[in-house]
Design a protein around this motif. Sequence first.
Motif, short mmCIF file in Angstrom:
data_model
loop_
_atom_site.label_atom_id
_atom_site.label_comp_id
_atom_site.label_asym_id
_atom_site.label_seq_id
_atom_site.Cartn_x
_atom_site.Cartn_y
_atom_site.Cartn_z
N MET A 193 0.54 -1.58 -0.09
CA MET A 193 -0.24 0.09 0.36
C MET A 193 0.78 0.90 0.24
SD MET A 193 -3.32 -1.25 2.74
CE MET A 193 -4.34 0.63 2.35
N GLY A 194 2.05 1.11 0.54
CA GLY A 194 3.04 2.12 0.57
C GLY A 194 3.36 2.47 -0.85
N PHE A 195 3.68 1.26 -1.45
CA PHE A 195 4.01 1.47 -2.73
C PHE A 195 3.75 2.76 -3.73
CE2 PHE A 195 4.54 -0.10 -6.96
CZ PHE A 195 6.07 0.27 -7.35
N ALA A 196 2.15 1.85 -3.73
CA ALA A 196 0.94 2.28 -4.78
C ALA A 196 0.88 4.07 -3.77
CB ALA A 196 -0.28 2.03 -4.16
N MET A 197 0.59 4.45 -2.46
CA MET A 197 0.75 5.82 -2.25
C MET A 197 1.71 6.86 -2.50
SD MET A 197 -1.09 7.58 -0.02
CE MET A 197 -2.39 6.64 0.02
N GLY A 198 2.92 5.72 -2.98
CA GLY A 198 4.01 6.89 -3.12
C GLY A 198 3.80 7.30 -4.84
N THR A 199 3.58 6.43 -5.67
CA THR A 199 3.38 6.20 -6.41
C THR A 199 1.92 7.45 -6.98
OG1 THR A 199 3.66 3.92 -7.11
CG2 THR A 199 2.42 5.17 -9.00
N ALA A 200 0.88 7.76 -5.97
CA ALA A 200 0.14 9.00 -6.25
C ALA A 200 0.90 9.88 -6.08
CB ALA A 200 -0.99 8.36 -5.21
N GLN A 201 1.88 10.00 -4.45
CA GLN A 201 2.06 11.41 -4.12
C GLN A 201 3.14 11.80 -5.34
OE1 GLN A 201 3.84 11.28 -0.23
NE2 GLN A 201 2.73 10.34 0.31
N LEU A 202 3.76 11.29 -5.69
CA LEU A 202 5.32 11.32 -7.25
C LEU A 202 4.12 11.97 -7.98
CD1 LEU A 202 7.50 8.48 -7.52
CD2 LEU A 202 7.75 11.02 -6.56
N ALA A 203 3.08 11.37 -8.63
CA ALA A 203 2.21 11.69 -9.69
C ALA A 203 1.74 13.19 -8.96
CB ALA A 203 1.32 10.38 -10.20
N LEU A 204 1.45 13.56 -7.87
CA LEU A 204 0.54 14.91 -7.64
C LEU A 204 1.67 15.89 -7.46
CD1 LEU A 204 -2.19 15.59 -6.81
CD2 LEU A 204 -1.44 15.74 -3.57
N TYR A 205 3.23 15.13 -7.29
CA TYR A 205 3.55 16.53 -7.61
C TYR A 205 4.54 16.56 -8.86
CZ TYR A 205 8.83 18.51 -5.95
OH TYR A 205 9.48 19.40 -6.09
N MET A 206 3.97 15.72 -9.88
CA MET A 206 3.99 15.82 -11.39
C MET A 206 3.37 16.87 -12.07
SD MET A 206 7.67 15.08 -11.91
CE MET A 206 7.49 14.90 -13.78
#
Length: 309
Positions: A193-206
């Motif tokens: 779940m952390g891997f998925a959350m980190g992916t979402a944060q990176l997408a938001l950052y971009m």
Amino acid sequence: MADPSFFVGILGNVISILVFTSPIGTFRRVVKNKSTEEFRWLPYVTTLLSTSLWTFYGLLKPGGLLIVTVNGAGAALQAVYVALYLAYAPRDTRMKMAKVVLAVNVGFFAAVVLVGLLALHGAVRLFAVGLLCSALTIGMYAAPMAAMMTVVKTKSVEYMPFFLSFFLFLNGGIWSVYSLLVKDLFIGIPNAMGFAMGTAQLALYMAYRNKKKAVALKVDDGPEGDEEKGVVHLMGQVELGQRKVSSLKKGTSLPKTASLPSPLNGIGHIIKALSATPLELRNVMSQHERVRDEDANDDDEGRHTYPSK
């Protein structure tokens, strides 16, 4: 030949420690500015409890040395972050946070250790502590959602550090692989779940990384800039009119022109205008209308009192 899980665990230790050290830049800013600004304190409190419990879990689990080393280091760093936040937070926030820290990081953790050692035994103890650790790790990964909401609201990534999001992404991925190798679901589920959350944060950052400058340019160059100048002029005119009215002595003399300061002379008027609330601006406009009417009346009276020669 060494177990592959050992090498993956070492890599996981390195990445996790990088995750734990990523807020150092944030707290340098906090110490420098002597303010916690808009940074959230919940992720640090949650992570402190999570790493403390994972350290306990690693001590209970056979072959859990790598779990103990990484989470012991993480708990020490999180304790420092919590202490710094408490030192520089506003008084109300400090009091609220201190109560949570005492209740959760001290009281609750001590209760878990005591119950685990005295009331539970063997596989039941490991299962109970592992289940609790897994739930709290999910909470740790979910806690930055508040920062994600701030990013969407402000259209700025200022309060969501890139490297924290990036290393959460890597951390979740590597520990997910480790959990598959050692067959530990308590480690695997929350880190996936952390891997998925980190992916979402990176997408938001971009998506929002270039928004801050654009918003700033809009404020500086857009119609709001002309509006602010108009407000400054309006507030200055109100003060000018008020001083003019208060200085008139009807039937006696006219005020000296030199005694009337320019409405835009000095930075005080600018500060007043830029900090005015909508209610204050409405009051200013009504005062402006009233002063203008009074000026007109005074001019009529002046023409009767002071006939031209």
